[in-house]
Design an enzyme around this catalytic site. Structure first.
Site, PDB file in Angstrom:
ATOM      1  N   ARG A 121       1.119  -1.292  -0.100  1.00  0.00           N
ATOM      2  CA  ARG A 121       0.021  -0.187  -0.091  1.00  0.00           C
ATOM      3  C   ARG A 121       0.400   1.347  -0.072  1.00  0.00           C
ATOM      4  NH1 ARG A 121      -3.456  -3.606   3.462  1.00  0.00           N
ATOM      5  NH2 ARG A 121      -5.224  -4.168   2.677  1.00  0.00           N
ATOM      6  N   LYS A 143       4.090  11.600 -10.914  1.00  0.00           N
ATOM      7  CA  LYS A 143       3.111  10.943 -11.838  1.00  0.00           C
ATOM      8  C   LYS A 143       3.842   9.610 -12.656  1.00  0.00           C
ATOM      9  CE  LYS A 143       0.336  14.967 -14.810  1.00  0.00           C
ATOM     10  NZ  LYS A 143       0.086  14.832 -16.351  1.00  0.00           N
ATOM     11  N   GLU A 185      11.976  18.071 -24.631  1.00  0.00           N
ATOM     12  CA  GLU A 185      11.178  19.204 -22.808  1.00  0.00           C
ATOM     13  C   GLU A 185      11.904  20.740 -22.414  1.00  0.00           C
ATOM     14  OE1 GLU A 185       8.677  17.588 -22.390  1.00  0.00           O
ATOM     15  OE2 GLU A 185       8.667  15.820 -23.223  1.00  0.00           O
ATOM     16  N   LYS A 227       9.973  22.912 -13.709  1.00  0.00           N
ATOM     17  CA  LYS A 227       8.867  21.651 -12.933  1.00  0.00           C
ATOM     18  C   LYS A 227       8.468  21.754 -11.875  1.00  0.00           C
ATOM     19  CE  LYS A 227       7.035  17.754 -13.779  1.00  0.00           C
ATOM     20  NZ  LYS A 227       6.887  16.374 -14.772  1.00  0.00           N
ATOM     21  N   GLU A 237      -2.760  18.425 -10.964  1.00  0.00           N
ATOM     22  CA  GLU A 237      -3.647  18.930 -13.095  1.00  0.00           C
ATOM     23  C   GLU A 237      -5.129  18.981 -12.457  1.00  0.00           C
ATOM     24  OE1 GLU A 237      -1.238  17.092 -15.733  1.00  0.00           O
ATOM     25  OE2 GLU A 237      -2.856  17.618 -17.529  1.00  0.00           O
ATOM     26  N   ARG A 242      -0.174  22.703 -14.537  1.00  0.00           N
ATOM     27  CA  ARG A 242       0.090  21.758 -14.275  1.00  0.00           C
ATOM     28  C   ARG A 242       0.429  21.462 -16.300  1.00  0.00           C
ATOM     29  NH1 ARG A 242       1.976  16.157 -11.145  1.00  0.00           N
ATOM     30  NH2 ARG A 242       3.368  15.640 -12.769  1.00  0.00           N
ATOM     31  N   ASN A 246       2.059  20.606 -21.063  1.00  0.00           N
ATOM     32  CA  ASN A 246       1.150  19.379 -22.313  1.00  0.00           C
ATOM     33  C   ASN A 246       1.482  19.936 -24.022  1.00  0.00           C
ATOM     34  OD1 ASN A 246       0.548  16.956 -20.624  1.00  0.00           O
ATOM     35  ND2 ASN A 246      -1.190  18.206 -19.687  1.00  0.00           N
ATOM     36  N   HIS A 249       2.395  18.453 -26.871  1.00  0.00           N
ATOM     37  CA  HIS A 249       1.830  17.009 -26.267  1.00  0.00           C
ATOM     38  C   HIS A 249       0.401  16.703 -27.521  1.00  0.00           C
ATOM     39  CE1 HIS A 249       4.887  17.279 -23.989  1.00  0.00           C
ATOM     40  NE2 HIS A 249       6.239  16.502 -23.233  1.00  0.00           N
ATOM     41  N   HIS A 253       1.394  13.159 -29.470  1.00  0.00           N
ATOM     42  CA  HIS A 253       0.356  12.164 -29.473  1.00  0.00           C
ATOM     43  C   HIS A 253       0.127  11.474 -30.447  1.00  0.00           C
ATOM     44  CE1 HIS A 253       0.750  12.338 -24.351  1.00  0.00           C
ATOM     45  NE2 HIS A 253       1.765  11.978 -25.028  1.00  0.00           N
ATOM     46  N   HIS A 267       9.496  10.267 -28.314  1.00  0.00           N
ATOM     47  CA  HIS A 267       8.189  11.037 -27.795  1.00  0.00           C
ATOM     48  C   HIS A 267       8.928  12.568 -27.434  1.00  0.00           C
ATOM     49  CE1 HIS A 267       6.216  12.672 -24.536  1.00  0.00           C
ATOM     50  NE2 HIS A 267       6.752  13.398 -24.137  1.00  0.00           N
TER      51      HIS A 267
HETATM   52  N1  LIG Z   1       6.637  10.328 -15.367  1.00  0.00           N
HETATM   53  C1  LIG Z   1       6.434  11.413 -16.006  1.00  0.00           C
HETATM   54  O1  LIG Z   1       5.424  13.112 -15.761  1.00  0.00           O
HETATM   55  C2  LIG Z   1       6.732  11.375 -17.280  1.00  0.00           C
HETATM   56  C3  LIG Z   1       6.882  12.575 -17.729  1.00  0.00           C
HETATM   57  C4  LIG Z   1       7.629  12.485 -19.568  1.00  0.00           C
HETATM   58  C5  LIG Z   1       7.795  11.116 -19.933  1.00  0.00           C
HETATM   59  N2  LIG Z   1       7.428   9.867 -19.034  1.00  0.00           N
HETATM   60  C6  LIG Z   1       7.586   8.435 -19.550  1.00  0.00           C
HETATM   61  O2  LIG Z   1       9.215   8.581 -19.854  1.00  0.00           O
HETATM   62  C7  LIG Z   1       9.526   7.204 -21.066  1.00  0.00           C
HETATM   63  C8  LIG Z   1      10.457   8.077 -22.036  1.00  0.00           C
HETATM   64  O3  LIG Z   1      11.305   7.748 -21.328  1.00  0.00           O
HETATM   65  P1  LIG Z   1      12.751   7.659 -21.530  1.00  0.00           P
HETATM   66  O4  LIG Z   1      12.944   9.432 -22.818  1.00  0.00           O
HETATM   67  O5  LIG Z   1      14.214   8.507 -20.471  1.00  0.00           O
HETATM   68  O6  LIG Z   1      13.254   7.001 -22.478  1.00  0.00           O
HETATM   69  P2  LIG Z   1      13.778   5.323 -21.420  1.00  0.00           P
HETATM   70  O7  LIG Z   1      14.026   5.007 -20.219  1.00  0.00           O
HETATM   71  O8  LIG Z   1      13.559   4.072 -22.474  1.00  0.00           O
HETATM   72  O9  LIG Z   1      15.269   5.469 -21.661  1.00  0.00           O
HETATM   73  C9  LIG Z   1      15.977   6.066 -23.542  1.00  0.00           C
HETATM   74  C10 LIG Z   1      16.825   4.218 -23.930  1.00  0.00           C
HETATM   75  O10 LIG Z   1      18.042   5.192 -22.924  1.00  0.00           O
HETATM   76  C11 LIG Z   1      18.380   4.261 -22.473  1.00  0.00           C
HETATM   77  N3  LIG Z   1      19.638   4.896 -21.165  1.00  0.00           N
HETATM   78  C12 LIG Z   1      18.998   5.976 -20.793  1.00  0.00           C
HETATM   79  N4  LIG Z   1      20.053   5.917 -19.770  1.00  0.00           N
HETATM   80  C13 LIG Z   1      21.083   5.811 -20.663  1.00  0.00           C
HETATM   81  C14 LIG Z   1      22.732   6.563 -20.160  1.00  0.00           C
HETATM   82  N5  LIG Z   1      22.379   7.553 -19.866  1.00  0.00           N
HETATM   83  N6  LIG Z   1      22.989   6.309 -21.337  1.00  0.00           N
HETATM   84  C15 LIG Z   1      22.727   5.080 -21.825  1.00  0.00           C
HETATM   85  N7  LIG Z   1      21.629   4.667 -22.600  1.00  0.00           N
HETATM   86  C16 LIG Z   1      21.027   5.011 -21.381  1.00  0.00           C
HETATM   87  C17 LIG Z   1      17.973   3.226 -22.009  1.00  0.00           C
HETATM   88  O11 LIG Z   1      17.968   2.051 -21.623  1.00  0.00           O
HETATM   89  C18 LIG Z   1      16.805   3.992 -23.122  1.00  0.00           C
HETATM   90  O12 LIG Z   1      17.243   2.441 -23.937  1.00  0.00           O
HETATM   91  C19 LIG Z   1       7.921   7.251 -21.512  1.00  0.00           C
HETATM   92  O13 LIG Z   1       7.383   5.619 -20.707  1.00  0.00           O
HETATM   93  C20 LIG Z   1       7.375   8.196 -20.895  1.00  0.00           C
HETATM   94  O14 LIG Z   1       5.508   8.240 -21.245  1.00  0.00           O
HETATM   95  C21 LIG Z   1       6.744  10.701 -17.948  1.00  0.00           C
HETATM   96 ZN   LIG Z   2       6.537  14.768 -23.004  1.00  0.00          ZN
END
Ligand SMILES: NC(=O)c1ccc[n+]([C@@H]2O[C@H](COP(=O)([O-])OP(=O)(O)OC[C@H]3O[C@@H](n4cnc5c(N)ncnc54)[C@H](O)[C@@H]3O)[C@@H](O)[C@H]2O)c1
Ligand SMILES: [Zn+2]
Length: 366
Positions: A121, A143, A185, A227, A237, A242, A246, A249, A253, A267
């Protein structure tokens, strides 16, 4: 080292930013722990360069740990990934007061955060983001989510971390394309409400992407501060504050959905093109000057980021793209709030435009 705070009353937490922090992380984690033990979750790309370093730094403070390495990639943010991770945490004898360490990009951060929101929990977690996107965006704000068949991030929770540790030197191993996607971003914060920061991006974005440490540090600290401010003002949000995060976005999307959420379009790349479209749509509706939209497009184009439907690899019609937007989880009472702008740094939320208007606009874009 720089320290910022996400101001959320009793759930406030620090964000530490500094080159080399990974090698010193034990010192910052130790005061949070009730017993000298933690669990590190990471992915296969991140484990090799960084897991041992984090482990050594914990060991130096007398903290023992076990680690779980998940496959890299978006598919890990799934029911299956969640089941594997939560079962593993239980098997490791996790206690509610333990702090799980999420070492990786947004995929690991979102999955670990969600797992920690439901295991026993709710237990605590620490974000150690290693992609630019995660360092400037996903690691802060609480999030968390996984993807399901019907769409991305549809199952999740708000669950704030207890600490965020950002070591920008981890970006040295990040593939250039991922760095560029995260940079979109960064630019977003300038376009939301900070024209000076957008001008800074125009002047320093290229250096940042080439690995300039000073530019990188400034961009991360400035973005994270923005942020943190936005999250503190509107954690869940429920107001329009907040929602401004987007920007780009909703259009983005639609492009991601059209390319099947594949590596055809990351993304952040979709967000880059989406921000240009949001500005061009605003210009088409007479809300913002055409020169402002052109400035956004030119900056992103100059860095090789997608800045149009064609450069994002999209040749579908407006109706197909708008149909994806209709499934956006932000739709309220059949209307999709759009983030539009009155100029650089002057974004706002509106429900004045229907998806038919958006489809018509997209039909006129190349
Ligand atoms: N929670 C939120 O507020 C929020 C906001 C934006 C995006 N997201 C989510 O984040 C995700 C995307 O995140 P991301 O772009 O970090 O993708 P990711 O975590 O898939 O990382 C991208 C790639 O880089 C690799 N990698 C990570 N760090 C590395 C490093 N230092 N050196 C070499 N390789 C490395 C990973 O293994 C992966 O292959 C999506 O699922 C999206 O929905 C969440
Ligand atoms: Zn984003």
């Amino acid at each position: 080292m720089q320290q910022l705070t996400v101001d959320l009353g009793t759930r406030s937490y620090p964000i530490l930013i500094g080159d080399g922090l990974l090698g010193d992380i034990g010192r910052h984690v130790a005061p949070l722990l009730k017993r000298p033990r933690t669990m590190i979750i990471t992915d296969a790309h991140v484990a090799d360069p960084y897991l041992a370093r984090v482990g050594m730094a914990l060991g130096a403070e007398g903290i023992s740990f076990s680690s779980f390495v998940l496959p890299a990639g978006e598919a890990t943010k799934s029911w299956e990934g969640l089941a594997r991770l939560t079962e593993w945490l239980i098997g490791e004898g996790i206690e509610r007061s333990d702090h799980v360490i999420a070492l990786g990009g947004g995929v690991i951060g979102d999955l670990v955060g969600f797992a920690c929101s439901i295991v026993k929990r709710g237990c605590s977690f620490i974000q150690v983001p290693t992609t630019l996107l995660a360092q400037v965006d996903s690691s802060v704000g609480g999030k968390t989510a996984i993807n399901v068949a019907a769409g991305k991030n549809l199952i999740g929770a708000f669950h704030q971390p207890a600490l965020v540790v950002i070591d920008p030197t981890t970006l040295a191993t990040l593939p250039a394309r991922e760095l560029g996607a995260g940079y979109a971003e960064v630019v977003k914060y300038g376009l939301i409400d900070d024209a000076d920061f957008f001008a800074w991006c125009e002047a320093h974005g290229a250096a940042l992407l080439k690995g300039d440490g000073e530019a990188r540090a400034h961009a991360i600290a400035h973005s994270v501060a923005a942020k943190a401010r936005i999250v503190a003002a509107d954690e869940r949000e429920t107001q329009d504050v907040r929602a401004l995060l987007n920007l780009g976005h909703s259009f983005g999307h639609a492009l991601e959905a059209e390319t099947g959420y594949s590596d055809r379009l990351l993304h952040g790349e979709a967000v880059a093109a989406g921000m240009v479209l949001a500005h061009q749509f605003s210009a088409a509706k007479g809300l913002c000057a055409a020169e402002d939209a052109a400035r956004v497009r030119d900056h992103l184009a100059s860095l090789g980021l997608p800045h149009s439907l064609a450069s994002a690899g999209i040749n579908s019609g407006g109706a197909a793209l708008a149909a994806h937007m209709a499934h956006d989880k932000k739709v309220r009472g059949g209307k999709l709030p759009l983030i539009l702008t009155r100029g650089i740094g002057r974004s706002f939320v509106t429900e004045d435009y229907g998806l038919d208007t958006v489809a018509e606009f997209l039909d006129g874009q190349a």
